[in-house]
Design a protein around this motif. Structure first.
Motif, PDB file in Angstrom:
ATOM      1  N   GLY A 227       0.969  -1.367   0.131  1.00 58.14           N
ATOM      2  CA  GLY A 227      -0.316   0.446   0.235  1.00 58.14           C
ATOM      3  C   GLY A 227       0.704   1.100  -0.097  1.00 58.14           C
ATOM      4  O   GLY A 227       0.720   2.294   0.373  1.00 58.14           O
ATOM      5  N   GLY A 228       1.510   0.910  -0.364  1.00 61.87           N
ATOM      6  CA  GLY A 228       2.698   2.142  -0.723  1.00 61.87           C
ATOM      7  C   GLY A 228       3.537   2.266   0.783  1.00 61.87           C
ATOM      8  O   GLY A 228       5.170   3.363   1.283  1.00 61.87           O
ATOM      9  N   ALA A 229       3.400   1.563   0.958  1.00 59.38           N
ATOM     10  CA  ALA A 229       4.540   1.933   2.946  1.00 59.38           C
ATOM     11  C   ALA A 229       5.798   0.877   2.504  1.00 59.38           C
ATOM     12  O   ALA A 229       5.165  -0.921   2.861  1.00 59.38           O
ATOM     13  N   MET A 230       6.390   1.333   3.269  1.00 57.55           N
ATOM     14  CA  MET A 230       7.714   0.488   3.183  1.00 57.55           C
ATOM     15  C   MET A 230       8.349   0.146   4.816  1.00 57.55           C
ATOM     16  O   MET A 230       8.284   0.993   5.449  1.00 57.55           O
TER      17      MET A 230
ATOM     18  N   SER B 178      11.482  -3.638  -8.046  1.00 59.64           N
ATOM     19  CA  SER B 178      11.224  -2.400  -8.262  1.00 59.64           C
ATOM     20  C   SER B 178       9.317  -2.300  -7.584  1.00 59.64           C
ATOM     21  O   SER B 178       8.671  -2.837  -8.265  1.00 59.64           O
ATOM     22  N   GLY B 179       9.493  -1.300  -6.449  1.00 61.88           N
ATOM     23  CA  GLY B 179       7.962  -1.341  -6.188  1.00 61.88           C
ATOM     24  C   GLY B 179       7.735  -2.251  -5.726  1.00 61.88           C
ATOM     25  O   GLY B 179       6.248  -2.043  -4.929  1.00 61.88           O
ATOM     26  N   GLY B 180       8.227  -2.896  -4.816  1.00 62.98           N
ATOM     27  CA  GLY B 180       8.065  -4.419  -3.686  1.00 62.98           C
ATOM     28  C   GLY B 180       8.508  -4.915  -3.419  1.00 62.98           C
ATOM     29  O   GLY B 180       9.606  -3.307  -2.413  1.00 62.98           O
ATOM     30  N   ASN B 181       8.746  -5.441  -2.513  1.00 63.45           N
ATOM     31  CA  ASN B 181      10.028  -6.412  -1.861  1.00 63.45           C
ATOM     32  C   ASN B 181      10.842  -6.046  -2.179  1.00 63.45           C
ATOM     33  O   ASN B 181      11.313  -5.861  -3.873  1.00 63.45           O
ATOM     34  N   HIS B 182      12.481  -5.328  -1.760  1.00 65.37           N
ATOM     35  CA  HIS B 182      13.616  -5.455  -2.191  1.00 65.37           C
ATOM     36  C   HIS B 182      14.527  -5.258  -1.181  1.00 65.37           C
ATOM     37  O   HIS B 182      14.251  -5.419  -0.030  1.00 65.37           O
TER      38      HIS B 182
END
Length: 155
Positions: free
Chosen positions: A85-88, A106-110
C-alpha cells in the motif's frame, strides 16, 4: 556437504551471474528446499550512501525455507524491505514456500544496500551473499544497470 556452482545466462538483459551454494540434498528432494536465483540487478545508485537490489529466488524443492540475512562487501549493511500500500517496512526474514518464489522487484519487496563503501557504477557487479534458515548460503554476482533500467521480466 557438497559444493555446487552453477552459471546461469539470464536472457541477455540480466547478464551472467554465478551462484555458489552448499547443499547436502539432491535437487527436488521432497523434504528439502532447492533454491536458485535469477534476474539479479542493482540500478546504479543515485545516492552516495544507499542503493537498491532486486532478484528472484525460486524454490523447486518440497520444503519451504526462509531468507534470513543478506550481506555485501559494497555496503555496511543490507536490509530487506516489504512494500504494501505504498508503505515500506524493514523485515527480518522472508519465507520461500516449497515449489514457490520470493520476488524482490521495484515497487515491491526489495533489498537496501546501506552505508555504501563505494558507489557501484553501471557495468560493474556487486557480490551479494544470501543466508537462509535451512539451506546453505548462495553467493550472487549482481550486475549494476542504468539507474532507469527496467527488466523485461518485470522484476
Amino acid at each position: 556437504m557438497r559444493r555446487r556452482t552453477a552459471g546461469l545466462a539470464a536472457g541477455a538483459l540480466a547478464g551472467a551471474l554465478t551462484l555458489t551454494g552448499c547443499s547436502d540434498s539432491g535437487s527436488n528432494a521432497p523434504d528439502r528446499a532447492d533454491l536458485s536465483v535469477a534476474s539479479p540487478y542493482m540500478p546504479q545508485p543515485v545516492s552516495a550512501d544507499m542503493a537498491a537490489g532486486f532478484l528472484t529466488i525460486t524454490n523447486e524443492g518440497g520444503a519451504g525455507d526462509e531468507l534470513t540475512a543478506v550481506s555485501s562487501d559494497v555496503a555496511g549493511q543490507v536490509t530487506m524491505h516489504s512494500t504494501s500500500g505504498g508503505a515500506m517496512a524493514e523485515e527480518s526474514s522472508f519465507g520461500i514456500p516449497a515449489h514457490g518464489r520470493l520476488v524482490f522487484r521495484s515497487g515491491g519487496n526489495h533489498l537496501m544496500f546501506e552505508k555504501l563503501k563505494r558507489a557501484p557504477k553501471q557495468g560493474q557487479t556487486v557480490t551479494v551473499k544470501l543466508t537462509f534458515a535451512k539451506s546453505g548460503p548462495l553467493t550472487v554476482e549482481m550486475p549494476v544497470k542504468a539507474a532507469t533500467y527496467t527488466p523485461s521480466t518485470g522484476h
